[in-house]
Motif scaffolding. Structure first.
Motif, PDB file in Angstrom:
ATOM      1  N   ARG A  38      32.605  36.922  49.959  1.00  0.00           N
ATOM      2  CA  ARG A  38      32.414  36.072  48.779  1.00  0.00           C
ATOM      3  C   ARG A  38      31.422  34.958  49.081  1.00  0.00           C
ATOM      4  NH1 ARG A  38      36.010  31.486  48.521  1.00  0.00           N
ATOM      5  NH2 ARG A  38      36.252  31.645  46.271  1.00  0.00           N
TER       6      ARG A  38
ATOM      7  N   TYR B 205      32.217  39.994  44.026  1.00  0.00           N
ATOM      8  CA  TYR B 205      31.813  40.240  45.407  1.00  0.00           C
ATOM      9  C   TYR B 205      32.518  41.487  45.913  1.00  0.00           C
ATOM     10  CZ  TYR B 205      36.296  38.101  46.767  1.00  0.00           C
ATOM     11  OH  TYR B 205      37.631  37.811  46.921  1.00  0.00           O
TER      12      TYR B 205
ATOM     13  N   PHE C 126      28.149  34.223  46.878  1.00  0.00           N
ATOM     14  CA  PHE C 126      27.968  32.915  46.246  1.00  0.00           C
ATOM     15  C   PHE C 126      26.614  32.328  46.637  1.00  0.00           C
ATOM     16  CE2 PHE C 126      28.461  28.222  46.402  1.00  0.00           C
ATOM     17  CZ  PHE C 126      28.610  28.000  45.038  1.00  0.00           C
TER      18      PHE C 126
ATOM     19  N   ALA D 107      31.585  28.594  48.775  1.00  0.00           N
ATOM     20  CA  ALA D 107      32.111  29.230  47.571  1.00  0.00           C
ATOM     21  C   ALA D 107      33.417  28.590  47.116  1.00  0.00           C
ATOM     22  CB  ALA D 107      32.328  30.726  47.814  1.00  0.00           C
TER      23      ALA D 107
ATOM     24  N   SER E 136      34.890  33.467  41.671  1.00  0.00           N
ATOM     25  CA  SER E 136      34.624  34.713  42.392  1.00  0.00           C
ATOM     26  C   SER E 136      35.710  35.737  42.097  1.00  0.00           C
ATOM     27  CB  SER E 136      34.567  34.447  43.891  1.00  0.00           C
ATOM     28  OG  SER E 136      35.801  33.937  44.353  1.00  0.00           O
TER      29      SER E 136
ATOM     30  N   SER F 145      31.381  33.492  36.233  1.00  0.00           N
ATOM     31  CA  SER F 145      32.026  34.192  37.345  1.00  0.00           C
ATOM     32  C   SER F 145      31.028  35.144  37.980  1.00  0.00           C
ATOM     33  CB  SER F 145      33.257  34.962  36.861  1.00  0.00           C
ATOM     34  OG  SER F 145      32.878  35.959  35.918  1.00  0.00           O
TER      35      SER F 145
END
Length: 789
Positions: free
Chosen positions: A158, A79, A162, A219, A287, A76
């Motif tokens: 995010r 963000y 990513f 992502a 995320s 994981s």
């Protein structure tokens, strides 16, 4: 893929202008000649973009026909999501009152402090004024806040993080890797491909001209459909005949993306070395939004005993996005898609089948720090039209869990017996959804038994044919009840994993005084035994299959999985006080009442339905009795108790080695189940802070946990806390009598790291004819999608 937060992307027309200005020098044919050296200067070096150092990577998984990241490495990342801290903000009052308040905010929204409610309200004001004060798109402030203000901002952020993660993990470093690279798309004559009067420029997230790799990062599970045209034309450019496009997704691709990439791969063909020019790789990584919870954060009410709870895990955020009906869910998904033309969103509520939601884990309940938990649910594509009903389903599980804690075990009984209309179930238990689910499921089983007895179709036909062959003129009244086959749980790392507990349907001949609509038919003891043997052979397997798999019993399976977790919490609280101490055995279920469409349900309704089924029949079909043609109807009776089994650490590690890691990840955000591609895990934590400063050592002490039953001996069935004699009069309602299952039934051995590890003491287990304590956890299986390669 996404706009990185810093640096800002340059506008496409500027890129196009630069490309055209170079045309006289390169004549659009010089790019292939640059292979083997660093490309001159459109994008920025990836390591500079993300401030990373290290040696460049090689042997990338997509180059080795690996399409999904090794499960051992699923992880994981966080963000920055500051807007999430305001997800519980509300706008109260009537529409007129709301408008008056919003109009009182007379400054531009940028003049209000970032992260302040007034700044958000001012932005909503601007949205309404642009639409003549009509919110027909979102239908209110809270949906606007979630779908228009928080979600797009989170998606953008995010995506950036990513992209940074992939660059770091894959080591897309050094002078040959460029990020956010604009690549002009040319036709066979070397001229710019045009669309809508503009030259087509394909922006890739990472490019290596030396190795001819062009990467796109997402992502989530989707793609940017706006790039489809550019992709095809890019592959047709003869100067790019060896260029290879790779889509890297952080989640398992949705169906539309997978199908598109398959088509694109067929169109792209192979390069000069026989490698596919279009590949896909899933760099599975969940995320998790990073934000500070505060006054305006939405609480996670799942499993919460009360207090100041401001936690919010993956489950609560996803469930909040689940609409109550298919129509409302479709409207929401249409809005989300429309606001996400670049395919930046992750899998949300639209990708979950909430009708399959079950509790799969609860962690250690530390006082003042809450209870970690995780659900599992079937993963689906957004276009499946599901994603609705999440709030009602999760609330049923949570309410059932708290009901099992609040009521003393002597109240966990139901009784469907046509001779006993005054002894259906305990009065308080009958005020809860947990009690309703038990009674309704018992009746549902009886209906399914009746259907299965139809002599015109299997398996009823086989049963009645065998009865005639045995010269038995009629069947007999039977008592059917549900028991679990050995439940399998694992206590480890301070929590309990609910692994498997399939249900079993038992059946035996019975006698009641209420007349059957089929009339009397006297059988010898031998005939009754033969009839029952044939019932067990032909009828019961089908009924048992339905109890384990049919949607009609899903609430039963959910409710009893919650029962497993609740009894485990009882045991933990007996050892050390938890936030649930004030709830346990309080016999106060007012906070977890019957809800929704069932809020006015009464036990008598289900009992009356049962009596009607027994005396008049819901299903009729021609049959023969004592040599006469008649119309036969069928009814049913009963539940009972549970066996137990454990699972060892060795077995757990061998069969579920990924489960602890993915479960831990799920408490922060919904994630793929590494052991089952068809499932998702979504969890959270109550993170409860008691608001009154109580629940200390002055609170009532729990009684000791009962001594485990020695192996091979008969269970004693002692409750974990003293309970009134189930045969004694009770002002709250009648008790079952002694014709019925013993008031015991312990939870399975957990195979914990302690020498014994036994979770015991589930007492008075639905102690009545028609009562049983069942635990069920079903692992669905479905083959994973085959990525493009």
């Amino acid at each position: 893929m996404t706009q990185p937060i810093p640096p800002r992307r340059r506008r496409m027309w500027i890129r196009a202008a630069v490309a055209f200005s170079c045309a006289g020098v390169l004549t659009f044919t010089g790019l292939p000649g640059l292979q083997g050296t660093a490309h001159a200067a459109k994008g920025k070096r990836c390591d500079d973009t993300f401030k990373l150092t290290g040696n460049p990577g090689s042997d990338f998984p997509w180059e080795q026909s690996i399409h999904v990241r090794d499960k051992r490495n699923w992880d994981s990342y966080t963000y920055d999501a500051p807007r999430q801290s305001l997800d519980g903000l509300t706008l109260k009052g009537t529409k007129d009152e709301q408008r008056k308040f919003l109009e009182s905010l007379d400054k531009p929204y940028t003049d209000y402090p970032k992260g302040s409610p007034d700044r958000v309200y001012a932005q909503y004001r601007d949205y309404l004024t642009r639409n003549s004060w009509q919110d027909t798109r979102y239908g209110g402030f809270e949906k606007w806040l979630s779908d228009a203000w928080i979600l797009p901002n989170n998606n953008n952020r995010r995506g950036y993080f990513f992209e940074k993660k992939v660059v770091k993990d894959m080591r897309l470093l050094g002078p040959d890797w460029l990020c956010q690279e604009d690549v002009p798309v040319l036709d066979k004559d070397g001229k710019p491909v045009m669309k809508d009067g503009k030259p087509v420029v394909r922006k890739f997230d990472a490019v290596n001209y030396k190795t001819n790799q062009f990467l796109e990062f997402k992502a989530g599970p989707t793609r940017d459909t706006n790039q489809d045209f550019a992709n095809e034309k890019f592959l047709e450019d003869p100067r790019r005949k060896n260029a290879r496009i790779t889509y890297v997704n952080g989640e398992s691709k949705d169906g539309a993306t997978g199908r598109y990439l398959e088509r694109l791969s067929e169109k792209g063909g192979m390069d000069d070395k026989g490698r596919p020019r279009v590949t896909a790789y899933e760099h599975r990584s969940t995320s998790k939004p990073d934000y500070t919870r505060g006054k305006y954060s939405k609480p996670d009410t799942n499993f919460s005993p009360g207090g100041n709870n401001r936690a919010a895990g993956g489950a609560s955020r996803i469930i909040d996005g689940s609409a109550p009906s298919p129509k409302e869910m479709k409207e929401r998904m249409d809005r989300i898609r429309a606001a996400d033309p670049n395919g930046m969103r992750g899998r949300g509520a639209g990708g979950v089948d909430f009708s399959t939601l079950e509790l799969s884990y609860v962690g250690k309940p530390v006082k003042g720090k809450g209870l970690p938990y995780a659900f599992s649910a079937q993963k689906v594509d957004e276009d499946a039209g599901l994603g609705y009903g999440g709030k009602a389903t999760s609330q049923l599980i949570s309410d059932s869990f708290l009901t099992w804690l609040a009521l003393t075990p002597d109240k966990f009984w139901v009784n469907l017996n046509p001779d006993e209309p005054d002894r259906v179930m305990d009065r308080k238990f009958g005020q809860t959804d947990a009690g309703r689910v038990l009674l309704v499921a018992d009746l549902e089983m009886k209906h399914d038994y009746a259907k299965a007895m139809d002599p015109r179709v299997a398996p009823g036909k086989q049963y009645w044919d065998a009865m005639r062959a045995a010269n038995i003129p009629c069947g007999t009244v039977v008592r059917n009840w549900i028991v679990p086959q050995p439940a399998k749980v694992r206590e480890q790392d301070g929590g309990i994993y609910i692994l498997d507990a399939p249900l079993k349907v038992n059946s035996e001949a019975s006698d009641v005084d209420t007349p059957s609509p089929n009339g009397d038919c006297e059988l010898t003891q031998a005939q009754r035994q033969t009839s029952q043997r044939l019932v067990n052979q032909f009828i019961i397997p089908l009924v048992e299959k339905k109890v384990n798999e049919a949607p009609a019993y899903a609430d039963l399976r959910r409710t009893y999985t919650a029962r497993v977790a609740a009894e485990w919490i009882r045991q933990q609280d007996a050892r050390q006080a938890t936030d649930y101490r004030p709830v346990i055995n309080s016999n106060d279920v007012t906070r977890w009442p019957l809800r929704g469409e069932n809020k006015n349900w009464k036990p008598k309704q289900t009992f009356d339905d049962y009596v009607k089924s027994f005396t008049k029949g819901d299903y009729s079909y021609p049959c023969e009795m004592n040599g006469q043609n008649k119309t036969c109807v069928m009814g049913g009776v009963d539940f009972s108790k549970a066996p137990k089994r454990n699972t060892t650490r060795v077995q757990f590690t061998a069969e579920h080695r990924h489960l602890p890691r993915t479960t831990k990840i799920s408490t922060g955000a919904m994630t793929d189940d590494a052991e089952n591609e068809s499932l998702l895990l979504l969890g959270g934590s109550t993170d409860t802070q008691t608001g009154d400063g109580g629940d200390d050592d002055t609170d009532p002490k729990p009684t000791p946990t009962p001594t485990p039953t020695p192996t091979g001996s008969k269970p004693t069935g002692r409750p974990s806390t003293p309970a009134p004699d189930p045969t004694a009069p009770d002002p709250g309602g009648p008790k079952p009598d002694g014709n019925k299952p013993a008031p015991d039934g312990g939870l399975a051995h957990t195979g914990s790291d302690t020498p014994v590890g036994l979770i015991s003491g589930i007492a008075a287990a639905l102690a009545a004819s028609g009562a049983a304590l069942v635990w069920w956890r079903r692992r669905r299986t479905a083959g994973p999608r085959t990525p493009v390669g």
